[in-house]
Design a protein around this motif. Structure first.
Motif, PDB file in Angstrom:
ATOM      1  N   ASN A  56      45.545  66.847  16.435  1.00 17.83           N
ATOM      2  CA  ASN A  56      45.183  66.915  15.016  1.00 17.83           C
ATOM      3  C   ASN A  56      43.797  67.527  14.840  1.00 17.83           C
ATOM      4  OD1 ASN A  56      45.389  66.351  12.192  1.00 17.83           O
ATOM      5  ND2 ASN A  56      44.191  64.498  12.504  1.00 17.83           N
ATOM      6  N   GLU A  57      42.857  67.104  15.685  1.00  9.80           N
ATOM      7  CA  GLU A  57      41.486  67.592  15.584  1.00  9.80           C
ATOM      8  C   GLU A  57      41.362  69.063  15.952  1.00  9.80           C
ATOM      9  OE1 GLU A  57      37.112  66.831  17.702  1.00  9.80           O
ATOM     10  OE2 GLU A  57      38.759  65.424  18.043  1.00  9.80           O
TER      11      GLU A  57
ATOM     12  N   ARG B 287      43.491  70.669  12.294  1.00  6.58           N
ATOM     13  CA  ARG B 287      42.184  70.888  11.657  1.00  6.58           C
ATOM     14  C   ARG B 287      42.202  70.614  10.145  1.00  6.58           C
ATOM     15  NH1 ARG B 287      41.367  76.791  14.243  1.00  6.58           N
ATOM     16  NH2 ARG B 287      43.537  76.820  13.582  1.00  6.58           N
ATOM     17  N   GLY B 288      42.676  69.422   9.801  1.00  4.13           N
ATOM     18  CA  GLY B 288      42.655  69.006   8.400  1.00  4.13           C
ATOM     19  C   GLY B 288      43.930  69.284   7.637  1.00  4.13           C
ATOM     20  N   GLU B 289      44.825  70.088   8.202  1.00  3.81           N
ATOM     21  CA  GLU B 289      46.098  70.383   7.545  1.00  3.81           C
ATOM     22  C   GLU B 289      47.130  69.301   7.890  1.00  3.81           C
ATOM     23  OE1 GLU B 289      46.616  72.891   5.425  1.00  3.81           O
ATOM     24  OE2 GLU B 289      44.521  73.520   5.655  1.00  3.81           O
TER      25      GLU B 289
END
Length: 279
Positions: free
Chosen positions: A164-165, A169-171
């Motif tokens: 995820n990071e 990336r925030g999506e």
């Protein structure tokens, strides 16, 4: 007199049996399914050398292990990610003195079925696939006619948190993504489905053998050397978390993990021992 003697013998027998468990220290370890196979083997070897200590090891994911530690349910939490800010805050509110102990390095391998002709990918394309922006293999110029079957880990997983990071990336992860509870489940799905794409720890990718293919990411292969150097973009540390200064059986177990025997098991399971960083 005979009855008294018999009763005494029976009592001694009972005490001798119960004494088998007297003095046995118990250590409970819970959390990351990435670290699980390492700690299962380590626990067996450790208990063979320390008959007065019993170690139980269970999975459930990094989040589950950390929650169990913060709630006082387990002695040791396994995590394939750093503790989150809210977890540190919860520990502070409870007056806990949480210690982080790195035991190995790992790299997330992006894997596909061996029948898939693709061999490389970049992080931006991965993001588009996992957020639903790219849905068919032909959009990647791959000679496969079919929808990309997106395989992910569930949200309790430290493996997912790292992905995820570094990738999402925030999506948001695409709704159609199949969220599985373990590295082994992801590996099994990719082995059985020519249209699947997933991500697993480096050790699990090696277990897949010639039935899967690990893609290069941004032109870099997932290898111990590339992970340690930081060249491979999906690298991470593997951790044990405990409350307070390690003592007794917990200290002995941690010393074993970080010692030559434990680090040899780390390497044999396909992960990256900390000693490799010292070479």
């Amino acid at each position: 007199m005979k009855k008294v003697l018999l009763s005494s013998l029976v009592l001694c027998f009972i005490l001798s049996l119960s004494g088998l468990s007297w003095g046995v220290e118990k250590v409970d370890v819970q959390g990351s399914t990435t670290i699980l196979p390492i700690m299962q083997i380590i626990a067996e070897e450790f208990m063979a050398q320390n008959e007065d200590i019993e170690v139980t090891v269970g999975g459930g994911g990094s989040g589950v292990g950390i929650s169990a530690l913060l709630d006082g349910v387990t002695n040791v939490a396994m995590a394939s990610r750093d503790m989150k800010e809210e977890e540190w805050q919860k520990a502070k509110e409870k007056g806990l003195d949480i210690r982080e102990i790195e035991i190995a390095k790992d790299a997330l391998s992006v894997i596909v079925n061996y029948l898939n002709p693709i061999s490389e990918i970049d992080v931006d394309t991965l993001q588009k696939i996992y957020t639903g922006g790219i849905s068919n293999w032909q959009e990647l110029g791959v000679a496969l006619d079919g929808e990309i079957v997106i395989i992910s880990r569930d949200t309790n997983s430290g493996t997912f948190e790292v992905f995820n990071e570094h990738v999402l990336r925030g999506e948001e992860l695409a709704d159609k993504a199949l969220r599985l509870p373990s590295n082994q489940a992801v590996l099994n799905e990719v082995v059985s489905n020519p249209n699947a794409m997933g991500y697993v720890g480096l050790g699990y990718a090696q277990q897949g053998g010639d039935k899967i293919k690990a893609l290069t990411v941004n032109g870099v292969e997932a290898s111990p050397e590339k992970a340690l150097s930081g060249e491979y973009p999906l690298s991470r540390g593997l951790y044990l978390y405990i409350n307070g200064e390690p003592q007794g059986a917990v200290k002995k177990l941690i010393d074993f993990v970080l010692g030559p025997e434990g680090q040899t098991i780390v390497e044999e399971e396909g992960f990256i021992p900390l000693s490799l960083n010292e070479d």
